[in-house]
Design an enzyme around this catalytic site. Structure first.
Site, PDB file in Angstrom:
ATOM      1  N   LEU A 184      42.075  51.064  52.111  1.00 20.63           N
ATOM      2  CA  LEU A 184      40.792  51.342  52.874  1.00 20.63           C
ATOM      3  C   LEU A 184      40.278  49.876  52.590  1.00 20.63           C
ATOM      4  O   LEU A 184      40.277  49.253  51.221  1.00 20.63           O
ATOM      5  CB  LEU A 184      40.347  52.426  52.165  1.00 20.63           C
ATOM      6  CG  LEU A 184      38.904  53.092  52.673  1.00 20.63           C
ATOM      7  CD1 LEU A 184      39.102  53.449  54.160  1.00 20.63           C
ATOM      8  CD2 LEU A 184      38.519  54.025  51.788  1.00 20.63           C
ATOM      9  N   ASP A 185      39.628  49.361  53.361  1.00 20.82           N
ATOM     10  CA  ASP A 185      38.986  47.952  53.471  1.00 20.82           C
ATOM     11  C   ASP A 185      38.028  47.910  52.202  1.00 20.82           C
ATOM     12  O   ASP A 185      37.376  48.902  51.828  1.00 20.82           O
ATOM     13  CB  ASP A 185      38.487  47.661  54.710  1.00 20.82           C
ATOM     14  CG  ASP A 185      39.074  47.435  55.940  1.00 20.82           C
ATOM     15  OD1 ASP A 185      40.273  47.014  55.519  1.00 20.82           O
ATOM     16  OD2 ASP A 185      38.689  47.602  56.785  1.00 20.82           O
ATOM     17  N   PHE A 186      37.863  46.785  51.832  1.00 20.28           N
ATOM     18  CA  PHE A 186      36.810  46.363  50.646  1.00 20.28           C
ATOM     19  C   PHE A 186      35.483  46.813  51.193  1.00 20.28           C
ATOM     20  O   PHE A 186      34.853  47.673  50.019  1.00 20.28           O
ATOM     21  CB  PHE A 186      36.867  45.099  50.570  1.00 20.28           C
ATOM     22  CG  PHE A 186      35.702  44.464  49.564  1.00 20.28           C
ATOM     23  CD1 PHE A 186      36.440  44.468  48.092  1.00 20.28           C
ATOM     24  CD2 PHE A 186      34.762  43.702  49.633  1.00 20.28           C
ATOM     25  CE1 PHE A 186      35.359  44.134  46.961  1.00 20.28           C
ATOM     26  CE2 PHE A 186      33.817  43.432  48.837  1.00 20.28           C
ATOM     27  CZ  PHE A 186      34.270  43.471  47.267  1.00 20.28           C
TER      28      PHE A 186
END
Length: 177
Positions: A41-43
């Site tokens: 899951l992206d930053f």
């Protein structure tokens, strides 16, 4: 073992970071030893992240051939109507090729935890919430798909993977599934 974790905004989906200055990682949340993320899951995205100590289970959860549905609540800039959402439902052509069709619908604004930093607010630009369900998982795919139809993503929260949902799990909290 399968762990459901509500990843806060601004946390890396890994246990270490070699950048300077270091960014927050999963190591700061008291997760059980020996688990690792099943997917990413992206930053700058929030929400459900599954962690496991079972490699076969991680493969079933992440391999695109298994077409595990992933559901997101997406706050977008703009006022989407069916004509704008139809390309998402049909599949959008991105630089790395066409996406699979996604379920996409407009939903009421969601009662979520506050984000730090908050999403920018502009009086003259409307925003709306969408629910998007994918059966693939390319890098930054939801953001790229909404941008391709003229609806830039402001906030992205994954709320379910398959039959595992956040179900009221607070940011930074986790539970065994």
């Amino acid at each position: 073992m399968l762990i459901a974790f509500n990843k806060p905004y601004g946390v890396l989906c890994q246990f270490t970071d070699r950048s300077t200055p270091p960014r927050p990682t999963l190591a700061g949340f008291g997760l059980p030893a020996g688990v690792y993320p099943a997917g990413r899951l992206d930053f700058d995205s929030e929400g459900l992240l599954l962690l496991t100590d079972d490699g076969a289970l991680a493969h079933r959860l992440t391999d695109p051939r298994h077409r595990q549905p992933k559901t997101y609540w997406v706050q977008v800039e703009g006022d989407p109507d069916d004509a704008r959402l139809q390309p998402l439902r049909d599949g959008v052509v991105l630089r790395d090729g066409p996406t699979r069709p996604a379920a996409a619908r407009r939903i009421e604004p969601q009662a979520l935890w506050p984000r730090d930093p908050p999403v920018r607010f502009r009086k003259t630009v409307p925003d709306a919430w969408l629910e998007i369900t994918l059966r693939e998982g390319r890098n930054r795919q939801v953001r790229r798909m909404t941008a391709a139809v003229g609806l830039p993503t402001l906030r992205l929260v994954r709320v379910a993977i398959g039959d595992v949902a956040l179900d009221g799990l607070a940011p930074g909290a986790w539970r065994r599934v």
